[in-house]
Design an enzyme around this catalytic site. Sequence first.
Site, PDB file in Angstrom:
ATOM      1  N   ASP A  99      46.162  39.938  47.862  1.00 44.24           N
ATOM      2  CA  ASP A  99      45.500  41.232  47.794  1.00 44.24           C
ATOM      3  C   ASP A  99      45.750  41.921  49.120  1.00 44.24           C
ATOM      4  O   ASP A  99      45.306  41.435  50.168  1.00 44.24           O
ATOM      5  CB  ASP A  99      43.984  40.969  47.608  1.00 44.24           C
ATOM      6  CG  ASP A  99      43.303  42.047  46.830  1.00 44.24           C
ATOM      7  OD1 ASP A  99      43.603  43.224  47.090  1.00 44.24           O
ATOM      8  OD2 ASP A  99      42.459  41.723  45.980  1.00 44.24           O
ATOM      9  N   ASP A 196      45.456  47.228  47.080  1.00 51.21           N
ATOM     10  CA  ASP A 196      44.114  47.786  46.935  1.00 51.21           C
ATOM     11  C   ASP A 196      44.167  49.302  47.170  1.00 51.21           C
ATOM     12  O   ASP A 196      44.725  49.758  48.173  1.00 51.21           O
ATOM     13  CB  ASP A 196      43.231  47.121  48.004  1.00 51.21           C
ATOM     14  CG  ASP A 196      41.762  47.449  47.860  1.00 51.21           C
ATOM     15  OD1 ASP A 196      41.140  46.917  46.937  1.00 51.21           O
ATOM     16  OD2 ASP A 196      41.238  48.222  48.685  1.00 51.21           O
ATOM     17  N   GLU A 255      46.571  49.059  42.399  1.00 56.88           N
ATOM     18  CA  GLU A 255      45.278  49.515  41.874  1.00 56.88           C
ATOM     19  C   GLU A 255      45.217  51.022  42.137  1.00 56.88           C
ATOM     20  O   GLU A 255      44.943  51.456  43.262  1.00 56.88           O
ATOM     21  CB  GLU A 255      44.126  48.809  42.596  1.00 56.88           C
ATOM     22  CG  GLU A 255      42.779  49.193  42.019  1.00 56.88           C
ATOM     23  CD  GLU A 255      41.601  48.959  42.972  1.00 56.88           C
ATOM     24  OE1 GLU A 255      40.494  48.740  42.487  1.00 56.88           O
ATOM     25  OE2 GLU A 255      41.786  49.011  44.205  1.00 56.88           O
ATOM     26  N   HIS A 316      36.885  41.543  39.842  1.00 52.05           N
ATOM     27  CA  HIS A 316      35.717  41.311  40.694  1.00 52.05           C
ATOM     28  C   HIS A 316      34.843  42.557  40.872  1.00 52.05           C
ATOM     29  O   HIS A 316      33.903  42.531  41.650  1.00 52.05           O
ATOM     30  CB  HIS A 316      36.203  40.811  42.057  1.00 52.05           C
ATOM     31  CG  HIS A 316      37.058  41.847  42.741  1.00 52.05           C
ATOM     32  ND1 HIS A 316      38.316  42.186  42.282  1.00 52.05           N
ATOM     33  CD2 HIS A 316      36.830  42.664  43.793  1.00 52.05           C
ATOM     34  CE1 HIS A 316      38.826  43.142  43.032  1.00 52.05           C
ATOM     35  NE2 HIS A 316      37.941  43.455  43.958  1.00 52.05           N
ATOM     36  N   ASP A 317      35.188  43.637  40.195  1.00 53.09           N
ATOM     37  CA  ASP A 317      34.421  44.881  40.358  1.00 53.09           C
ATOM     38  C   ASP A 317      33.601  45.268  39.135  1.00 53.09           C
ATOM     39  O   ASP A 317      32.871  46.263  39.187  1.00 53.09           O
ATOM     40  CB  ASP A 317      35.385  46.047  40.665  1.00 53.09           C
ATOM     41  CG  ASP A 317      36.025  45.944  42.044  1.00 53.09           C
ATOM     42  OD1 ASP A 317      35.398  45.373  42.950  1.00 53.09           O
ATOM     43  OD2 ASP A 317      37.154  46.447  42.208  1.00 53.09           O
TER      44      ASP A 317
END
Length: 528
Positions: A99, A196, A255, A316-317
Amino acid sequence: MQDFLWWRDGIIYQIYPRSFYDTNGNGLGDLAGITARLDYLADLGVDALWLSPFYPTPDADFGYDISDHVDVDTRFGSLADFDTLVEASHRRGIRIVLDLVLNHVSDQHPWFIESRANQTNPKHDWFIWQDQIPNNWESVFGGKAWTYDEERGQYYYHMFVKEQPDLNWRKPEVRKAQMDVLRFWLERGVDGFRLDVYNVYFKDEKLRNNPTKWGRRAFERQDHIYDIDGPEMGSVLEEMRSILDEYPERYAVGETFFATREKILKYNGAGKLHAAFDFRFLWSKYKPEKFFKAIQNWENLSADADIYPNYVLSNHDVPRPATRYAKGEDDARTKIIMAMLLTMRGTPFLYYGEEIGMRDISLKRSEIMDPPGKKYWPFNKGRDGCRSPMQWDSSDNAGFSVEKPWLPAHPNFKERNVAAQLDDESSMLQFTRKLIALRKENQTLRRGEFIPLKDTASEVMAYLRLGDDEKILVALNFSKKKKTLTLPKASWSILFSENREGDINQDEIILFPNEVLLLSVKVTQKRS
Ligand code: NOJ
Protein backbone atom coordinates in the site's frame (compact mmCIF):
# COMPACT_ATOMS: atom_id res chain seq x y z
CA MET A 1 -1.94 -13.99 -24.44
CA GLN A 2 0.02 -15.29 -21.48
CA ASP A 3 -1.83 -18.20 -19.85
CA PHE A 4 -1.71 -16.98 -16.29
CA LEU A 5 -0.76 -13.45 -15.36
CA TRP A 6 -0.91 -13.18 -11.59
CA TRP A 7 -2.65 -9.83 -11.25
CA ARG A 8 -5.20 -10.58 -13.96
CA ASP A 9 -5.89 -14.29 -13.53
CA GLY A 10 -5.09 -14.60 -9.85
CA ILE A 11 -6.83 -13.68 -6.63
CA ILE A 12 -5.55 -10.81 -4.52
CA TYR A 13 -6.07 -11.05 -0.76
CA GLN A 14 -5.92 -7.90 1.33
CA ILE A 15 -4.35 -8.17 4.76
CA TYR A 16 -4.71 -5.51 7.40
CA PRO A 17 -1.47 -6.54 9.13
CA ARG A 18 -2.28 -5.31 12.64
CA SER A 19 -5.33 -7.57 12.70
CA PHE A 20 -4.06 -10.72 11.03
CA TYR A 21 -1.86 -12.68 13.42
CA ASP A 22 0.25 -11.59 16.39
CA THR A 23 3.46 -13.54 16.96
CA ASN A 24 5.22 -11.19 19.39
CA GLY A 25 2.39 -10.86 21.91
CA ASN A 26 1.81 -7.11 21.71
CA GLY A 27 -1.84 -7.36 20.74
CA LEU A 28 -1.08 -6.26 17.17
CA GLY A 29 -0.61 -8.49 14.18
CA ASP A 30 2.84 -8.45 12.61
CA LEU A 31 4.81 -9.40 9.52
CA ALA A 32 6.08 -12.63 11.07
CA GLY A 33 2.41 -13.44 11.70
CA ILE A 34 1.68 -13.21 8.00
CA THR A 35 4.67 -15.44 7.23
CA ALA A 36 3.41 -17.94 9.80
CA ARG A 37 0.06 -18.13 8.02
CA LEU A 38 1.34 -18.42 4.46
CA ASP A 39 0.49 -22.11 4.24
CA TYR A 40 -3.09 -21.28 5.08
CA LEU A 41 -3.15 -18.61 2.38
CA ALA A 42 -1.50 -20.86 -0.20
CA ASP A 43 -4.01 -23.56 0.61
CA LEU A 44 -6.86 -21.08 0.24
CA GLY A 45 -5.47 -20.50 -3.24
CA VAL A 46 -4.67 -16.80 -3.26
CA ASP A 47 -2.02 -15.51 -5.66
CA ALA A 48 -1.06 -12.21 -4.10
CA LEU A 49 -1.25 -10.38 -0.78
CA TRP A 50 -1.97 -6.68 -0.62
CA LEU A 51 -0.59 -5.50 2.69
CA SER A 52 -2.14 -2.42 4.25
CA PRO A 53 0.55 -0.15 5.76
CA PHE A 54 3.04 -1.63 8.23
CA TYR A 55 5.45 1.32 8.08
CA PRO A 56 6.39 3.36 11.16
CA THR A 57 3.34 5.34 12.19
CA PRO A 58 2.01 7.25 15.19
CA ASP A 59 -1.42 5.75 14.33
CA ALA A 60 -3.42 8.93 13.87
CA ASP A 61 -5.01 7.05 10.93
CA PHE A 62 -3.81 3.54 11.81
CA GLY A 63 -0.87 3.31 9.46
CA TYR A 64 -2.12 5.64 6.72
CA ASP A 65 -0.11 8.36 8.50
CA ILE A 66 3.44 7.23 7.74
CA SER A 67 6.49 8.60 9.48
CA ASP A 68 8.99 6.62 7.38
CA HIS A 69 8.05 5.09 4.02
CA VAL A 70 11.04 2.81 3.83
CA ASP A 71 10.99 0.96 7.10
CA VAL A 72 8.82 -1.33 9.22
CA ASP A 73 7.18 -0.15 12.43
CA THR A 74 8.95 -2.02 15.24
CA ARG A 75 5.55 -3.15 16.56
CA PHE A 76 5.07 -5.06 13.29
CA GLY A 77 8.63 -6.34 12.92
CA SER A 78 11.67 -5.29 10.92
CA LEU A 79 12.93 -5.04 7.37
CA ALA A 80 14.49 -8.47 7.90
CA ASP A 81 11.01 -9.83 8.72
CA PHE A 82 9.75 -8.18 5.57
CA ASP A 83 12.46 -9.85 3.47
CA THR A 84 11.60 -13.19 5.05
CA LEU A 85 7.93 -12.66 4.20
CA VAL A 86 8.70 -11.79 0.58
CA GLU A 87 10.99 -14.75 0.17
CA ALA A 88 8.60 -17.20 1.83
CA SER A 89 5.65 -15.87 -0.19
CA HIS A 90 7.49 -16.05 -3.48
CA ARG A 91 8.54 -19.60 -2.69
CA ARG A 92 4.84 -20.45 -2.56
CA GLY A 93 4.07 -18.50 -5.74
CA ILE A 94 2.39 -15.68 -3.81
CA ARG A 95 3.13 -12.09 -4.85
CA ILE A 96 3.36 -9.10 -2.56
CA VAL A 97 1.53 -5.85 -3.20
CA LEU A 98 2.24 -2.86 -0.93
CA ASP A 99 0.00 0.00 0.00
CA LEU A 100 1.72 3.18 -1.13
CA VAL A 101 0.47 6.24 0.68
CA LEU A 102 2.20 9.09 -1.10
CA ASN A 103 -0.31 11.93 -0.94
CA HIS A 104 0.42 12.74 2.68
CA VAL A 105 2.73 11.77 5.54
CA SER A 106 2.47 11.76 9.31
CA ASP A 107 3.14 15.06 11.06
CA GLN A 108 5.92 13.07 12.79
CA HIS A 109 7.67 12.36 9.48
CA PRO A 110 11.14 14.02 9.43
CA TRP A 111 10.12 15.90 6.26
CA PHE A 112 7.26 17.63 8.06
CA ILE A 113 9.24 18.17 11.24
CA GLU A 114 11.85 20.00 9.18
CA SER A 115 9.31 21.86 7.08
CA ARG A 116 7.37 23.20 10.03
CA ALA A 117 10.50 24.39 11.89
CA ASN A 118 10.63 27.76 10.07
CA GLN A 119 9.88 29.36 6.71
CA THR A 120 13.39 29.14 5.29
CA ASN A 121 14.58 25.57 5.85
CA PRO A 122 15.44 23.37 2.82
CA LYS A 123 12.07 21.58 3.05
CA HIS A 124 10.05 24.73 3.76
CA ASP A 125 7.92 24.22 0.63
CA TRP A 126 7.57 20.42 0.74
CA PHE A 127 4.07 20.92 2.16
CA ILE A 128 1.31 23.39 1.34
CA TRP A 129 1.72 26.37 3.65
CA GLN A 130 -0.31 29.61 3.68
CA ASP A 131 -0.38 32.70 5.90
CA GLN A 132 -4.17 32.73 5.99
CA ILE A 133 -6.79 30.07 5.29
CA PRO A 134 -7.05 30.61 1.52
CA ASN A 135 -10.26 28.77 0.63
CA ASN A 136 -13.22 26.66 1.72
CA TRP A 137 -11.51 23.26 1.50
CA GLU A 138 -12.64 20.71 4.06
CA SER A 139 -11.00 17.62 5.51
CA VAL A 140 -12.55 14.25 4.60
CA PHE A 141 -12.59 13.29 8.27
CA GLY A 142 -14.31 16.47 9.42
CA GLY A 143 -13.38 20.10 10.02
CA LYS A 144 -11.34 22.54 7.98
CA ALA A 145 -8.53 21.15 5.83
CA TRP A 146 -6.21 23.93 7.04
CA THR A 147 -4.57 23.82 10.46
CA TYR A 148 -2.48 26.53 12.06
CA ASP A 149 1.00 25.45 13.09
CA GLU A 150 2.34 27.50 16.02
CA GLU A 151 5.93 26.58 15.35
CA ARG A 152 5.96 27.80 11.78
CA GLY A 153 3.34 30.51 12.21
CA GLN A 154 1.36 29.40 9.13
CA TYR A 155 -1.48 27.15 8.08
CA TYR A 156 -0.86 23.81 6.35
CA TYR A 157 -3.22 21.76 4.24
CA HIS A 158 -4.42 18.23 5.06
CA MET A 159 -7.08 16.35 3.14
CA PHE A 160 -7.42 13.81 6.00
CA VAL A 161 -6.74 14.31 9.74
CA LYS A 162 -4.53 17.20 10.81
CA GLU A 163 -1.78 14.71 11.65
CA GLN A 164 -1.63 13.84 7.91
CA PRO A 165 -0.20 16.91 6.12
CA ASP A 166 -0.39 16.75 2.31
CA LEU A 167 2.85 16.95 0.39
CA ASN A 168 3.55 19.58 -2.24
CA TRP A 169 3.92 17.30 -5.22
CA ARG A 170 4.82 20.23 -7.50
CA LYS A 171 8.20 20.35 -5.80
CA PRO A 172 10.58 18.24 -7.95
CA GLU A 173 12.44 17.05 -4.84
CA VAL A 174 9.20 15.68 -3.35
CA ARG A 175 8.40 13.83 -6.52
CA LYS A 176 11.89 12.38 -6.68
CA ALA A 177 11.78 11.31 -3.01
CA GLN A 178 8.49 9.50 -3.64
CA MET A 179 9.77 7.76 -6.76
CA ASP A 180 12.70 6.61 -4.65
CA VAL A 181 10.20 5.00 -2.27
CA LEU A 182 8.82 3.02 -5.19
CA ARG A 183 12.27 1.92 -6.23
CA PHE A 184 13.24 0.99 -2.69
CA TRP A 185 10.42 -1.54 -2.42
CA LEU A 186 10.79 -2.83 -5.97
CA GLU A 187 14.43 -3.54 -5.25
CA ARG A 188 13.30 -5.46 -2.16
CA GLY A 189 11.27 -7.75 -4.38
CA VAL A 190 7.79 -6.25 -4.13
CA ASP A 191 5.51 -7.17 -7.05
CA GLY A 192 3.08 -4.33 -7.07
CA PHE A 193 1.40 -1.41 -5.36
CA ARG A 194 -2.01 -0.21 -4.36
CA LEU A 195 -1.89 3.57 -4.61
CA ASP A 196 -3.77 5.30 -1.83
CA VAL A 197 -5.91 8.25 -3.05
CA TYR A 198 -3.39 8.88 -5.83
CA ASN A 199 -5.50 11.42 -7.72
CA VAL A 200 -5.40 13.73 -4.71
CA TYR A 201 -1.65 14.49 -5.09
CA PHE A 202 -2.13 17.71 -7.09
CA LYS A 203 -4.42 20.47 -5.90
CA ASP A 204 -5.30 23.65 -7.74
CA GLU A 205 -2.25 25.93 -7.96
CA LYS A 206 -4.40 28.97 -7.28
CA LEU A 207 -6.10 27.24 -4.34
CA ARG A 208 -9.55 28.27 -5.56
CA ASN A 209 -12.75 27.62 -3.61
CA ASN A 210 -14.63 24.45 -4.45
CA PRO A 211 -18.19 25.11 -5.63
CA THR A 212 -20.74 24.19 -2.99
CA LYS A 213 -23.78 21.94 -3.26
CA TRP A 214 -26.21 20.06 -1.04
CA GLY A 215 -24.75 17.31 1.19
CA ARG A 216 -24.92 15.90 4.69
CA ARG A 217 -21.43 16.59 5.94
CA ALA A 218 -19.41 19.71 5.14
CA PHE A 219 -17.05 17.67 2.94
CA GLU A 220 -19.97 16.36 0.92
CA ARG A 221 -21.35 19.87 0.44
CA GLN A 222 -18.63 20.67 -2.10
CA ASP A 223 -17.81 19.69 -5.63
CA HIS A 224 -14.21 18.58 -5.30
CA ILE A 225 -12.86 20.11 -8.45
CA TYR A 226 -10.01 22.15 -7.00
CA ASP A 227 -8.66 20.08 -4.09
CA ILE A 228 -8.01 16.97 -6.22
CA ASP A 229 -7.23 15.84 -9.78
CA GLY A 230 -4.61 18.41 -10.77
CA PRO A 231 -3.57 17.87 -14.42
CA GLU A 232 0.03 17.05 -13.48
CA MET A 233 -1.05 13.61 -12.25
CA GLY A 234 -0.80 12.15 -15.76
CA SER A 235 2.95 12.59 -15.95
CA VAL A 236 3.46 11.18 -12.44
CA LEU A 237 1.58 8.03 -13.40
CA GLU A 238 3.64 7.72 -16.55
CA GLU A 239 6.82 8.01 -14.52
CA MET A 240 5.60 5.41 -12.03
CA ARG A 241 4.65 3.09 -14.85
CA SER A 242 8.03 3.41 -16.50
CA ILE A 243 9.72 2.55 -13.20
CA LEU A 244 7.43 -0.48 -12.77
CA ASP A 245 8.15 -1.56 -16.33
CA GLU A 246 11.85 -1.78 -15.56
CA TYR A 247 10.95 -4.95 -13.63
CA PRO A 248 9.05 -7.98 -14.98
CA GLU A 249 5.33 -8.42 -14.28
CA ARG A 250 4.98 -5.53 -11.87
CA TYR A 251 1.57 -3.97 -11.24
CA ALA A 252 -0.19 -0.94 -9.80
CA VAL A 253 -3.84 -0.52 -8.90
CA GLY A 254 -5.19 2.86 -7.97
CA GLU A 255 -7.71 3.92 -5.38
CA THR A 256 -9.37 6.70 -7.36
CA PHE A 257 -10.91 9.28 -5.08
CA PHE A 258 -14.40 10.16 -6.30
CA ALA A 259 -13.94 7.86 -9.28
CA THR A 260 -15.78 8.84 -12.44
CA ARG A 261 -15.70 7.49 -15.95
CA GLU A 262 -13.48 10.38 -17.11
CA LYS A 263 -10.98 9.77 -14.32
CA ILE A 264 -10.74 6.05 -14.98
CA LEU A 265 -10.07 6.76 -18.65
CA LYS A 266 -7.52 9.45 -17.81
CA TYR A 267 -5.45 7.56 -15.25
CA ASN A 268 -5.44 3.98 -16.53
CA GLY A 269 -4.37 1.88 -19.46
CA ALA A 270 -1.22 1.86 -21.56
CA GLY A 271 1.61 3.79 -19.92
CA LYS A 272 -0.49 4.52 -16.80
CA LEU A 273 -1.97 2.31 -14.07
CA HIS A 274 -2.64 -1.36 -14.80
CA ALA A 275 -5.89 -1.36 -12.89
CA ALA A 276 -8.35 0.74 -10.95
CA PHE A 277 -10.87 -0.15 -8.31
CA ASP A 278 -14.55 0.04 -8.90
CA PHE A 279 -16.41 0.30 -5.61
CA ARG A 280 -19.98 -0.18 -6.80
CA PHE A 281 -20.25 -3.64 -5.22
CA LEU A 282 -19.46 -2.10 -1.84
CA TRP A 283 -22.58 0.01 -1.92
CA SER A 284 -24.91 -2.31 -3.82
CA LYS A 285 -28.12 -3.57 -2.28
CA TYR A 286 -28.67 -7.34 -2.16
CA LYS A 287 -30.48 -7.41 -5.51
CA PRO A 288 -29.43 -9.06 -8.76
CA GLU A 289 -30.43 -6.04 -10.85
CA LYS A 290 -28.20 -3.75 -8.78
CA PHE A 291 -25.19 -6.03 -9.17
CA PHE A 292 -25.90 -6.46 -12.89
CA LYS A 293 -25.90 -2.70 -13.28
CA ALA A 294 -22.57 -2.39 -11.47
CA ILE A 295 -21.03 -5.15 -13.57
CA GLN A 296 -22.32 -3.82 -16.87
CA ASN A 297 -20.94 -0.41 -16.04
CA TRP A 298 -17.53 -1.79 -15.12
CA GLU A 299 -17.41 -4.14 -18.10
CA ASN A 300 -18.02 -1.21 -20.47
CA LEU A 301 -15.78 1.24 -18.72
CA SER A 302 -12.84 -1.10 -18.29
CA ALA A 303 -13.08 -2.06 -21.97
CA ASP A 304 -13.00 1.62 -22.94
CA ALA A 305 -10.05 2.24 -20.62
CA ASP A 306 -8.34 -0.89 -21.96
CA ILE A 307 -7.83 -2.38 -18.52
CA TYR A 308 -8.86 -5.71 -17.03
CA PRO A 309 -11.63 -5.20 -14.45
CA ASN A 310 -11.38 -6.27 -10.85
CA TYR A 311 -14.06 -6.76 -8.24
CA VAL A 312 -14.05 -5.93 -4.55
CA LEU A 313 -16.63 -6.86 -1.93
CA SER A 314 -15.02 -4.96 0.91
CA ASN A 315 -11.84 -3.45 2.32
CA HIS A 316 -10.60 -1.83 5.51
CA ASP A 317 -12.83 1.22 5.02
CA VAL A 318 -16.32 -0.28 4.73
CA PRO A 319 -18.61 -2.79 6.50
CA ARG A 320 -17.99 -6.41 5.55
CA PRO A 321 -20.31 -8.16 3.06
CA ALA A 322 -21.63 -10.50 5.75
CA THR A 323 -22.56 -7.45 7.84
CA ARG A 324 -24.21 -5.81 4.87
CA TYR A 325 -26.12 -8.78 3.53
CA ALA A 326 -26.32 -11.78 5.85
CA LYS A 327 -29.19 -12.56 8.18
CA GLY A 328 -27.69 -13.26 11.60
CA GLU A 329 -25.07 -16.00 11.47
CA ASP A 330 -26.52 -17.63 8.36
CA ASP A 331 -24.00 -17.76 5.48
CA ALA A 332 -26.46 -18.36 2.65
CA ARG A 333 -26.36 -14.81 1.33
CA THR A 334 -22.64 -14.44 1.92
CA LYS A 335 -22.06 -17.53 -0.20
CA ILE A 336 -24.15 -16.08 -3.02
CA ILE A 337 -22.08 -12.89 -3.02
CA MET A 338 -18.80 -14.80 -2.79
CA ALA A 339 -19.84 -17.03 -5.69
CA MET A 340 -20.59 -13.93 -7.74
CA LEU A 341 -17.16 -12.47 -6.95
CA LEU A 342 -15.35 -15.67 -7.85
CA THR A 343 -17.19 -16.21 -11.13
CA MET A 344 -16.74 -12.71 -12.51
CA ARG A 345 -14.66 -11.73 -15.50
CA GLY A 346 -12.29 -9.65 -13.43
CA THR A 347 -9.63 -10.08 -10.77
CA PRO A 348 -11.27 -10.91 -7.44
CA PHE A 349 -10.01 -9.07 -4.37
CA LEU A 350 -10.71 -10.73 -1.03
CA TYR A 351 -10.44 -8.92 2.28
CA TYR A 352 -9.04 -11.02 5.15
CA GLY A 353 -11.74 -12.95 6.98
CA GLU A 354 -14.24 -12.67 4.13
CA GLU A 355 -13.53 -16.31 3.36
CA ILE A 356 -14.94 -17.34 6.75
CA GLY A 357 -17.78 -14.81 6.61
CA MET A 358 -16.46 -12.57 9.37
CA ARG A 359 -18.91 -9.96 10.58
CA ASP A 360 -18.11 -6.43 11.80
CA ILE A 361 -17.69 -5.91 15.52
CA SER A 362 -19.76 -3.25 17.29
CA LEU A 363 -18.02 -1.02 19.76
CA LYS A 364 -19.08 1.28 22.55
CA ARG A 365 -18.29 4.92 21.97
CA SER A 366 -15.40 4.77 24.44
CA GLU A 367 -13.80 1.89 22.49
CA ILE A 368 -13.79 3.61 19.08
CA MET A 369 -10.33 4.11 17.61
CA ASP A 370 -10.98 5.41 14.12
CA PRO A 371 -10.85 9.22 13.69
CA PRO A 372 -14.11 9.66 11.70
CA GLY A 373 -15.88 7.40 14.21
CA LYS A 374 -14.65 9.53 17.11
CA LYS A 375 -15.78 12.67 15.37
CA TYR A 376 -19.15 11.61 14.03
CA TRP A 377 -20.42 8.91 16.41
CA PRO A 378 -23.24 7.78 16.40
CA PHE A 379 -24.01 8.90 12.80
CA ASN A 380 -20.80 7.39 11.56
CA LYS A 381 -19.23 4.82 13.86
CA GLY A 382 -15.96 4.76 11.93
CA ARG A 383 -14.19 1.86 10.30
CA ASP A 384 -13.07 -0.21 13.31
CA GLY A 385 -15.93 -2.64 12.76
CA CYS A 386 -14.30 -4.32 9.77
CA ARG A 387 -10.79 -4.32 11.26
CA SER A 388 -11.23 -6.79 14.10
CA PRO A 389 -8.77 -9.67 14.67
CA MET A 390 -8.75 -12.55 12.23
CA GLN A 391 -10.64 -15.47 13.78
CA TRP A 392 -8.25 -18.39 13.67
CA ASP A 393 -9.68 -20.74 16.29
CA SER A 394 -11.82 -20.88 19.41
CA SER A 395 -9.02 -20.15 21.88
CA ASP A 396 -8.69 -16.78 23.66
CA ASN A 397 -8.82 -13.74 21.37
CA ALA A 398 -9.80 -16.01 18.49
CA GLY A 399 -6.27 -17.42 18.37
CA PHE A 400 -5.08 -14.06 17.07
CA SER A 401 -2.93 -13.09 20.05
CA VAL A 402 -2.07 -14.23 23.56
CA GLU A 403 -2.47 -10.61 24.65
CA LYS A 404 -5.51 -8.36 24.62
CA PRO A 405 -5.85 -7.37 20.94
CA TRP A 406 -5.93 -3.73 19.84
CA LEU A 407 -9.57 -4.27 18.88
CA PRO A 408 -11.73 -7.01 20.40
CA ALA A 409 -12.43 -10.17 18.43
CA HIS A 410 -16.02 -10.61 17.28
CA PRO A 411 -18.00 -12.44 19.99
CA ASN A 412 -18.94 -15.11 17.43
CA PHE A 413 -15.34 -16.36 17.17
CA LYS A 414 -15.91 -19.53 19.22
CA GLU A 415 -18.05 -20.90 16.40
CA ARG A 416 -16.88 -18.83 13.45
CA ASN A 417 -13.19 -19.44 12.94
CA VAL A 418 -10.76 -20.98 10.47
CA ALA A 419 -10.13 -24.18 12.43
CA ALA A 420 -13.83 -24.96 12.82
CA GLN A 421 -14.58 -24.21 9.19
CA LEU A 422 -11.71 -26.33 7.89
CA ASP A 423 -13.40 -29.26 9.62
CA ASP A 424 -16.81 -28.51 8.16
CA GLU A 425 -17.37 -29.38 4.51
CA SER A 426 -20.38 -27.10 4.30
CA SER A 427 -18.64 -24.05 5.75
CA MET A 428 -18.11 -20.69 4.12
CA LEU A 429 -14.38 -21.37 4.04
CA GLN A 430 -14.71 -24.70 2.24
CA PHE A 431 -17.15 -23.12 -0.17
CA THR A 432 -14.68 -20.32 -0.93
CA ARG A 433 -11.74 -22.71 -1.27
CA LYS A 434 -13.60 -24.92 -3.72
CA LEU A 435 -14.64 -22.02 -5.90
CA ILE A 436 -11.15 -20.54 -5.89
CA ALA A 437 -9.70 -23.91 -6.90
CA LEU A 438 -12.26 -24.19 -9.69
CA ARG A 439 -11.50 -20.70 -10.96
CA LYS A 440 -7.79 -21.44 -10.99
CA GLU A 441 -8.14 -24.50 -13.13
CA ASN A 442 -10.82 -23.09 -15.41
CA GLN A 443 -9.85 -20.49 -17.96
CA THR A 444 -13.43 -19.79 -18.96
CA LEU A 445 -14.19 -18.65 -15.43
CA ARG A 446 -11.17 -16.39 -15.41
CA ARG A 447 -11.32 -14.94 -18.88
CA GLY A 448 -14.53 -15.97 -20.62
CA GLU A 449 -16.87 -13.31 -21.89
CA PHE A 450 -19.56 -12.22 -19.42
CA ILE A 451 -23.12 -12.43 -20.75
CA PRO A 452 -25.96 -11.53 -18.39
CA LEU A 453 -29.15 -13.54 -18.66
CA LYS A 454 -31.66 -10.99 -17.52
CA ASP A 455 -35.29 -11.50 -16.52
CA THR A 456 -34.81 -15.24 -16.09
CA ALA A 457 -36.67 -15.28 -12.80
CA SER A 458 -37.16 -12.60 -10.20
CA GLU A 459 -34.42 -12.54 -7.56
CA VAL A 460 -32.23 -14.86 -9.59
CA MET A 461 -28.94 -13.69 -11.00
CA ALA A 462 -27.97 -15.78 -13.99
CA TYR A 463 -25.17 -15.23 -16.46
CA LEU A 464 -23.01 -17.05 -18.94
CA ARG A 465 -19.26 -17.12 -19.16
CA LEU A 466 -18.23 -17.92 -22.67
CA GLY A 467 -14.79 -19.37 -23.31
CA ASP A 468 -13.11 -20.83 -26.38
CA ASP A 469 -14.36 -24.35 -25.81
CA GLU A 470 -16.76 -24.11 -22.90
CA LYS A 471 -19.87 -22.28 -21.87
CA ILE A 472 -20.59 -21.86 -18.16
CA LEU A 473 -23.90 -20.86 -16.69
CA VAL A 474 -23.90 -19.33 -13.24
CA ALA A 475 -27.21 -19.26 -11.39
CA LEU A 476 -27.49 -17.51 -8.05
CA ASN A 477 -30.81 -17.64 -6.28
CA PHE A 478 -30.85 -14.51 -4.13
CA SER A 479 -34.19 -15.51 -2.67
CA LYS A 480 -35.08 -17.82 0.20
CA LYS A 481 -37.76 -19.37 -2.00
CA LYS A 482 -37.46 -21.97 -4.71
CA LYS A 483 -37.21 -20.45 -8.19
CA THR A 484 -37.77 -21.90 -11.63
CA LEU A 485 -35.03 -21.13 -14.10
CA THR A 486 -35.35 -21.77 -17.83
CA LEU A 487 -32.07 -22.96 -19.24
CA PRO A 488 -30.62 -22.19 -22.64
CA LYS A 489 -30.89 -25.45 -24.63
CA ALA A 490 -27.81 -27.64 -24.12
CA SER A 491 -26.84 -30.78 -22.25
CA TRP A 492 -25.47 -29.15 -19.18
CA SER A 493 -23.33 -30.86 -16.63
CA ILE A 494 -22.80 -29.65 -13.10
CA LEU A 495 -19.56 -27.77 -12.59
CA PHE A 496 -20.22 -26.67 -9.03
CA SER A 497 -23.02 -27.34 -6.61
CA GLU A 498 -23.29 -27.91 -2.89
CA ASN A 499 -26.31 -30.15 -3.22
CA ARG A 500 -26.76 -31.65 -6.68
CA GLU A 501 -25.16 -34.34 -8.74
CA GLY A 502 -25.38 -35.62 -12.29
CA ASP A 503 -26.39 -34.04 -15.58
CA ILE A 504 -29.19 -31.63 -16.21
CA ASN A 505 -31.33 -32.67 -19.12
CA GLN A 506 -34.43 -30.58 -18.60
CA ASP A 507 -35.03 -27.15 -20.10
CA GLU A 508 -36.06 -25.89 -16.71
CA ILE A 509 -34.69 -26.41 -13.26
CA ILE A 510 -35.99 -25.55 -9.85
CA LEU A 511 -33.34 -23.70 -7.92
CA PHE A 512 -33.28 -24.34 -4.18
CA PRO A 513 -33.56 -21.35 -1.87
CA ASN A 514 -30.24 -19.42 -1.93
CA GLU A 515 -28.72 -21.90 -4.32
CA VAL A 516 -25.40 -21.41 -6.08
CA LEU A 517 -25.20 -23.51 -9.23
CA LEU A 518 -22.59 -23.60 -11.98
CA LEU A 519 -23.35 -25.58 -15.12
CA SER A 520 -21.04 -26.20 -17.98
CA VAL A 521 -21.23 -27.38 -21.54
CA LYS A 522 -18.47 -27.89 -24.06
CA VAL A 523 -18.77 -25.81 -27.19
CA THR A 524 -16.86 -26.29 -30.37
CA GLN A 525 -17.21 -22.78 -31.58
CA LYS A 526 -17.48 -19.63 -29.55
CA ARG A 527 -21.09 -18.36 -29.47
CA SER A 528 -22.43 -21.74 -30.67
C1 NOJ B 1 -7.75 5.76 1.85
C2 NOJ B 1 -7.51 4.61 2.77
O1 NOJ B 1 -8.14 3.46 2.26
C3 NOJ B 1 -8.04 5.01 4.13
O2 NOJ B 1 -8.02 3.95 5.03
C4 NOJ B 1 -7.22 6.16 4.64
O3 NOJ B 1 -7.79 6.63 5.85
C5 NOJ B 1 -7.17 7.31 3.63
N1 NOJ B 1 -6.97 6.86 2.29
C6 NOJ B 1 -6.06 8.27 3.97
O4 NOJ B 1 -4.82 7.68 3.67
